[in-house]
Design a protein around this motif. Structure first.
Motif, PDB file in Angstrom:
ATOM      1  N   ALA A   1      57.092  34.558  31.954  1.00 20.96           N
ATOM      2  CA  ALA A   1      57.588  34.454  30.503  1.00 20.96           C
ATOM      3  C   ALA A   1      56.452  34.510  29.346  1.00 20.96           C
ATOM      4  CB  ALA A   1      58.538  33.181  30.524  1.00 20.96           C
ATOM      5  N   MET A   2      55.567  33.913  29.961  1.00 21.08           N
ATOM      6  CA  MET A   2      54.404  33.667  28.813  1.00 21.08           C
ATOM      7  C   MET A   2      53.559  35.004  28.747  1.00 21.08           C
ATOM      8  SD  MET A   2      52.701  30.290  30.292  1.00 21.08           S
ATOM      9  CE  MET A   2      51.223  30.529  29.138  1.00 21.08           C
ATOM     10  N   ALA A   3      53.512  36.014  29.611  1.00 22.64           N
ATOM     11  CA  ALA A   3      52.684  37.149  29.488  1.00 22.64           C
ATOM     12  C   ALA A   3      52.955  38.105  28.275  1.00 22.64           C
ATOM     13  CB  ALA A   3      52.912  37.899  30.870  1.00 22.64           C
ATOM     14  N   PRO A   4      54.188  38.426  28.452  1.00 20.84           N
ATOM     15  CA  PRO A   4      54.416  39.370  26.919  1.00 20.84           C
ATOM     16  C   PRO A   4      54.300  38.710  25.666  1.00 20.84           C
ATOM     17  CG  PRO A   4      56.579  38.842  28.268  1.00 20.84           C
ATOM     18  CD  PRO A   4      55.423  38.350  29.016  1.00 20.84           C
ATOM     19  N   ALA A   5      54.472  37.265  25.680  1.00 21.70           N
ATOM     20  CA  ALA A   5      54.462  36.567  24.519  1.00 21.70           C
ATOM     21  C   ALA A   5      52.907  36.662  24.164  1.00 21.70           C
ATOM     22  CB  ALA A   5      55.056  35.310  24.484  1.00 21.70           C
ATOM     23  N   ILE A   6      52.243  36.188  25.034  1.00 27.26           N
ATOM     24  CA  ILE A   6      50.511  36.343  24.736  1.00 27.26           C
ATOM     25  C   ILE A   6      49.941  37.657  24.464  1.00 27.26           C
ATOM     26  CG2 ILE A   6      48.246  36.066  25.704  1.00 27.26           C
ATOM     27  CD1 ILE A   6      49.316  33.850  27.766  1.00 27.26           C
ATOM     28  N   GLY A   7      50.559  38.901  24.879  1.00 26.29           N
ATOM     29  CA  GLY A   7      50.324  40.249  24.622  1.00 26.29           C
ATOM     30  C   GLY A   7      50.821  40.414  22.968  1.00 26.29           C
ATOM     31  N   ALA A   8      51.790  39.845  22.757  1.00 27.37           N
ATOM     32  CA  ALA A   8      52.253  39.985  21.369  1.00 27.37           C
ATOM     33  C   ALA A   8      51.433  39.224  20.365  1.00 27.37           C
ATOM     34  CB  ALA A   8      53.703  39.431  21.121  1.00 27.37           C
ATOM     35  N   VAL A   9      51.012  38.226  20.737  1.00 27.27           N
ATOM     36  CA  VAL A   9      50.280  37.226  19.746  1.00 27.27           C
ATOM     37  C   VAL A   9      48.847  37.840  19.323  1.00 27.27           C
ATOM     38  CG1 VAL A   9      49.187  34.974  19.524  1.00 27.27           C
ATOM     39  CG2 VAL A   9      51.619  35.035  20.190  1.00 27.27           C
ATOM     40  N   ILE A  10      48.053  38.284  20.467  1.00 24.68           N
ATOM     41  CA  ILE A  10      46.898  38.662  20.451  1.00 24.68           C
ATOM     42  C   ILE A  10      46.976  40.074  19.349  1.00 24.68           C
ATOM     43  CG2 ILE A  10      44.760  39.904  21.852  1.00 24.68           C
ATOM     44  CD1 ILE A  10      45.559  37.825  23.980  1.00 24.68           C
ATOM     45  N   THR A  11      48.054  40.730  19.756  1.00 30.26           N
ATOM     46  CA  THR A  11      48.143  42.105  19.123  1.00 30.26           C
ATOM     47  C   THR A  11      48.352  41.610  17.447  1.00 30.26           C
ATOM     48  OG1 THR A  11      49.015  43.383  20.944  1.00 30.26           O
ATOM     49  CG2 THR A  11      49.439  44.208  18.747  1.00 30.26           C
ATOM     50  N   ALA A  12      49.398  41.011  17.172  1.00 30.48           N
ATOM     51  CA  ALA A  12      49.453  40.370  15.917  1.00 30.48           C
ATOM     52  C   ALA A  12      48.287  39.887  15.190  1.00 30.48           C
ATOM     53  CB  ALA A  12      50.483  39.411  16.010  1.00 30.48           C
ATOM     54  N   ALA A  13      47.521  39.244  15.989  1.00 27.25           N
ATOM     55  CA  ALA A  13      46.258  38.697  15.351  1.00 27.25           C
ATOM     56  C   ALA A  13      45.326  39.693  15.093  1.00 27.25           C
ATOM     57  CB  ALA A  13      45.408  37.653  16.196  1.00 27.25           C
ATOM     58  N   PHE A  14      45.278  40.836  16.138  1.00 26.60           N
ATOM     59  CA  PHE A  14      44.435  42.146  15.792  1.00 26.60           C
ATOM     60  C   PHE A  14      44.719  42.733  14.443  1.00 26.60           C
ATOM     61  CE2 PHE A  14      43.387  46.474  16.373  1.00 26.60           C
ATOM     62  CZ  PHE A  14      41.937  46.462  16.572  1.00 26.60           C
ATOM     63  N   PHE A  15      46.022  42.767  14.300  1.00 26.40           N
ATOM     64  CA  PHE A  15      46.549  43.495  13.019  1.00 26.40           C
ATOM     65  C   PHE A  15      46.165  42.745  11.747  1.00 26.40           C
ATOM     66  CE2 PHE A  15      49.483  46.220  16.066  1.00 26.40           C
ATOM     67  CZ  PHE A  15      48.543  47.391  15.966  1.00 26.40           C
ATOM     68  N   SER A  16      45.957  41.577  11.902  1.00 23.39           N
ATOM     69  CA  SER A  16      45.659  40.814  10.699  1.00 23.39           C
ATOM     70  C   SER A  16      44.434  40.972  10.409  1.00 23.39           C
ATOM     71  CB  SER A  16      46.075  39.181  10.846  1.00 23.39           C
ATOM     72  OG  SER A  16      44.966  38.809  11.953  1.00 23.39           O
ATOM     73  N   PHE A  17      43.412  41.549  10.977  1.00 28.93           N
ATOM     74  CA  PHE A  17      42.187  41.660  10.719  1.00 28.93           C
ATOM     75  C   PHE A  17      41.806  43.272  10.456  1.00 28.93           C
ATOM     76  CE2 PHE A  17      41.988  37.442  12.617  1.00 28.93           C
ATOM     77  CZ  PHE A  17      40.948  36.834  11.598  1.00 28.93           C
ATOM     78  N   PHE A  18      42.554  44.127  11.426  1.00 27.31           N
ATOM     79  CA  PHE A  18      42.372  45.470  11.520  1.00 27.31           C
ATOM     80  C   PHE A  18      43.819  46.132  11.316  1.00 27.31           C
ATOM     81  CE2 PHE A  18      38.960  43.298  14.194  1.00 27.31           C
ATOM     82  CZ  PHE A  18      37.975  43.707  13.415  1.00 27.31           C
ATOM     83  N   PRO A  19      44.342  46.154  10.301  1.00 28.23           N
ATOM     84  CA  PRO A  19      45.688  46.904   9.996  1.00 28.23           C
ATOM     85  C   PRO A  19      45.524  48.382  10.333  1.00 28.23           C
ATOM     86  CG  PRO A  19      44.650  46.230   7.847  1.00 28.23           C
ATOM     87  CD  PRO A  19      43.608  45.716   8.938  1.00 28.23           C
TER      88      PRO A  19
END
Length: 430
Positions: free
Chosen positions: A267-285
């Motif tokens: 259950a955690m694995a997809p949520a972690i992928g989503a959070v890291i991706t969202a954090a990446f886009f906050s710096f590199f849109p």
């Protein structure tokens, strides 16, 4: 010009943030264990894997129906009544559900009837909690502080979505009733935090809004705007077809054989992928080829779902679920940006209501679809076909909505900007 205050310097927002974090932790911890117990009861009673998967389908359906049916009415309640009161009542109802499940589990009296009944109550509570809390947030901070408040609120939700399942799975492995007892305590903290929120400003126009009419108006606009319609329905059908999350209990017990702790990791694995991706886009849109990239992301989502469905090796399964979450967030990031920027300012709220209803349909009703499909053809084939369905959706949608293939940037057409500016300069109410 003075800097706007940080949202955490405002007591009402701090209380709101704590409440949302605790409520999300409790919700996701409970929902994971409800699915786990539902599946285990079915398997322990002698039902096959396929038949037990069908019980998970019922859990998804029972949560979807209240959310889908009550959304217009819950929005009306959020606009007509005190939002703090509505939010407190929904938390209190969820708190009662957690207490009931804790007692039934502790006394070894847990049954499908109890689990299904609580699933319905949780669906009702979540249907009313969402609009009330979403409408309350902008009332708690100055307008200039709202972007920070939205980001912080998203962090609370994402953190709860990651840590909640981990809490549920690991606590259940220790003491089966503990996840529900912990959720009860978290709901209690959430309720206490909401109680400390003082009076907040509220405009007459908010109280007078007609959410049902807004949803219908937004739906008409969505149907006319091919960009918005294509983006919303692409996500709807892809996630609906490839929703593997409902079958995590099946994989944890009978395919990967990793137990409760493994269930939490799945259950955690997809949520972690989503959070890291969202954090990446906050710096590199993303700035270029946004339409084609969204289509590719959905296709990657489908491919990763297929590999997860066929995997019997836990590390590979976790990697694929991480990619599933990352690809989903990739497409969500582009889709939401396109919808917001290609929708006139005076219709953004109503179009967002339509988008929220489709998200509910793709997630909760997608769980029902996945469980039902697993009942008839088995869980592995159901997940694999679902992933293939997402890929086919990409191919079909790229032909039905060529604008998705040709969109290079987030910028809407110039004629759209001109007409939107005319409405704003003319003082049109929104």
């Amino acid at each position: 010009m003075s800097q706007p205050p940080h949202p955490f310097r405002i007591h009402n927002f701090r209380a709101y943030w704590v409440s949302r974090l605790c409520m999300t932790l409790a919700q996701y911890g409970m929902l994971l264990i409800i699915g786990w117990q539902t599946y285990n009861i079915a398997r322990d009673s002698g039902l096959s894997v396929a038949a037990s998967s069908g019980q998970l389908a019922l859990i998804g359906l029972l949560q979807f129906l209240p959310l889908f049916i009550l959304t217009p009415f819950s929005g009306l309640a959020a606009d007509m009544f005190n939002r703090r009161t509505v939010a407190r009542l929904t938390v209190a109802l969820q708190m009662a559900c957690a207490a009931l499940l804790a007692w039934l589990t502790w006394s070894d009296q847990i049954t499908h009837t109890g689990l299904f009944g609580v699933a319905i109550l949780l669906g009702i509570a979540r249907a009313f909690a969402g609009p009330a809390l979403s409408a309350l947030a902008p009332n708690l901070v100055p307008k200039a502080s709202l972007p920070q408040a939205i980001a912080l609120s998203s962090i609370a939700w994402q953190t709860g979505m990651i840590a909640g399942p981990a809490m549920g799975g690991y606590f259940y492995a220790w003491v089966p009733a503990l996840p529900y007892a912990a959720s009860f305590g978290l709901f209690a903290i959430s309720l206490a935090a909401l109680t400390t929120i003082g009076d907040v400003p509220r405009s007459v126009t908010q109280a007078a809004r007609r959410p049902i009419g807004q949803i219908l108006d937004g739906l008409q606009y969505v149907v006319r705007n091919k960009m918005v319609l294509g983006a919303i329905t692409l996500d709807l059908f892809a996630v609906f077809l490839a929703g593997a999350t409902a079958l995590f209990p099946v994989y944890a017990r009978d395919i990967l054989e990793v137990g409760e702790q493994g269930l939490a990791q799945l259950a955690m694995a997809p949520a972690i992928g989503a959070v890291i991706t969202a954090a990446f886009f906050s710096f590199f849109p993303i700035r270029t080829r946004v339409g084609p990239k969204m289509l590719v992301a959905v296709a990657v989502f489908g491919v990763a779902t297929i590999i997860f469905g066929m995997s019997t090796y836990m590390p590979l399964s976790l990697v694929m679920l991480f990619i599933v979450g990352a690809a989903d967030m990739f497409s969500v990031y582009i889709r939401q940006s396109l919808i917001q920027l290609h929708t006139p300012d005076d219709k953004r709220g109503r179009v967002s209501s339509v988008s929220m209803m489709t998200i509910s349909a793709s997630n909760e009703f997608g769980d029902f679809f996945s469980g039902t499909l697993a009942y008839f053809i088995g869980p592995v084939l159901a997940v694999v076909l679902g992933g293939a369905g997402a890929i086919i959706t990409v191919a079909v949608w790229s032909q039905l909505f060529p604008v998705l293939r040709t969109t290079r940037t987030f910028d809407p057409p110039e004629e759209f900007l001109d007409s939107d500016q005319e409405r704003l300069s003319s003082g049109e109410k929104r």
